[in-house]
Design a protein around this motif. Structure first.
Motif, mmCIF file in Angstrom:
data_model
loop_
_atom_site.group_PDB
_atom_site.id
_atom_site.type_symbol
_atom_site.label_atom_id
_atom_site.label_comp_id
_atom_site.label_asym_id
_atom_site.label_seq_id
_atom_site.Cartn_x
_atom_site.Cartn_y
_atom_site.Cartn_z
ATOM 1 N N ILE A 80 -0.278 -27.196 -14.366
ATOM 2 C CA ILE A 80 0.151 -25.817 -14.167
ATOM 3 C C ILE A 80 0.533 -25.633 -12.707
ATOM 4 C CG2 ILE A 80 -0.568 -23.397 -14.215
ATOM 5 C CD1 ILE A 80 -2.685 -24.284 -16.343
ATOM 6 N N LEU A 81 1.742 -25.164 -12.475
ATOM 7 C CA LEU A 81 2.198 -24.856 -11.114
ATOM 8 C C LEU A 81 2.578 -23.388 -11.067
ATOM 9 C CD1 LEU A 81 3.177 -25.450 -8.244
ATOM 10 C CD2 LEU A 81 5.338 -26.279 -9.225
ATOM 11 N N VAL A 82 1.892 -22.633 -10.208
ATOM 12 C CA VAL A 82 2.209 -21.219 -10.029
ATOM 13 C C VAL A 82 2.792 -21.047 -8.631
ATOM 14 C CG1 VAL A 82 1.362 -18.852 -10.062
ATOM 15 C CG2 VAL A 82 0.330 -20.560 -11.574
ATOM 16 N N ASN A 83 4.101 -20.848 -8.577
ATOM 17 C CA ASN A 83 4.791 -20.628 -7.312
ATOM 18 C C ASN A 83 4.661 -19.159 -6.928
ATOM 19 O OD1 ASN A 83 6.254 -23.157 -6.400
ATOM 20 N ND2 ASN A 83 6.957 -23.054 -8.519
ATOM 21 N N ASN A 84 3.535 -18.844 -6.301
ATOM 22 C CA ASN A 84 3.239 -17.464 -5.931
ATOM 23 C C ASN A 84 3.629 -17.136 -4.493
ATOM 24 O OD1 ASN A 84 1.548 -14.831 -6.025
ATOM 25 N ND2 ASN A 84 0.644 -15.974 -4.340
ATOM 26 N N LEU A 85 3.745 -18.149 -3.648
ATOM 27 C CA LEU A 85 4.053 -17.911 -2.239
ATOM 28 C C LEU A 85 5.286 -17.028 -2.096
ATOM 29 C CD1 LEU A 85 3.626 -18.633 0.791
ATOM 30 C CD2 LEU A 85 5.226 -20.522 0.411
#
Length: 260
Positions: A80-85
């Motif tokens: 799981i990759l959450v690109n929140n930046l």
């Protein structure tokens, strides 16, 4: 219903995961049993038990390579990759006060950083034919605020478009790609901003919140989102319960966007 262990065995990377919405997302995934790694430029004062931290500046190519290689070397995979930046610190005053550096730094953080990290993480997902990528967008992709955040709005519009195109390419290969686009979120930073507006304008904090909501054209629900509410949506989207969902943008804005 108890989803405490539905992400057991999963490895999740959350960028910008040490505060605000990113922290809430990391804690939500951690509570569902995932092994969670967060990354940011500076070490947080505290982290929930079980969440691990890798310092990195993802606005640079070197920072992206560092975090991707460290996580993959340590855990062997990322499910799981959450690109929140993301974020904006450009000045108010419209397009004429924005410099090339304002545009470039905003695009690096909000668009190119997730693109680079996806490129670093996707190959092992495609090899395993499994994985979920979440891009945290913004309603400003559709509702830009020109006075101070035009580069941010443009970058998020690009991110939403890119996310859709990437989903069409990799979904047939087993990787789901989704966008979550929040409206205004009442983070600790937002609370501090409301206090500054209250003090400088000699109005109550509640009145300061109303001025921001008015600038957005109103929030029918009557308040900004809480970080935990956005995190709950992300927690569902990365779970097996959302296994048929890909290529879609999910707006969570309390009804702010006035159009269909």
């Amino acid at each position: 219903m108890d989803y405490q262990n539905e992400l057991a065995g999963q490895v999740a990377l959350v960028t910008g995961g040490t505060k605000g919405t990113g922290r809430a997302i990391a804690e939500r995934l951690n509570s569902a049993g995932a092994t969670v790694i967060v990354t940011a430029r500076s070490h947080p004062e505290s982290l929930a038990d079980g969440i691990q931290f890798i310092p990195s500046d993802l606005s640079t190519k070197e920072g992206t390579s560092k975090v991707a290689s460290e996580v993959l070397n340590r855990f062997g995979k990322i499910d799981i990759l959450v690109n929140n930046l993301g974020g904006s610190d450009t000045p108010g005053g419209g397009f004429s006060v924005l410099t090339n550096e304002d545009w470039e730094s905003t695009l690096q953080t909000n668009l190119l950083a997730p693109v680079r990290l996806d490129r670093a993480i996707l190959p092992q997902m495609l090899e395993r034919k499994s994985g979920v990528i979440i891009h945290i967008g913004s309603i400003q992709a559709k509702l830009p605020l020109h006075d101070s955040t035009l580069p941010y709005a443009a970058a998020k519009a690009g991110l939403v478009n890119y996310s859709k195109g990437l989903a069409k390419e990799v979904s047939p290969k087993g990787v789901r790609v989704l966008t979550v686009s929040p409206g205004w979120i009442m983070t600790a930073a937002s609370k501090r901003m409301m206090e500054r507006i209250s003090e400088s304008s000699n109005i109550s904090v509640e009145a300061a919140e109303q001025t921001v909501m008015d600038a957005l054209g109103g929030i029918p629900y009557g308040r900004p989102a809480r970080p935990e509410e956005v995190a709950e949506l992300v927690g569902f989207l990365v779970s097996p319960r959302a296994g048929y969902l890909t290529g879609t943008e999910y707006v969570i804005d309390g009804g702010t966007i006035p159009t269909i």
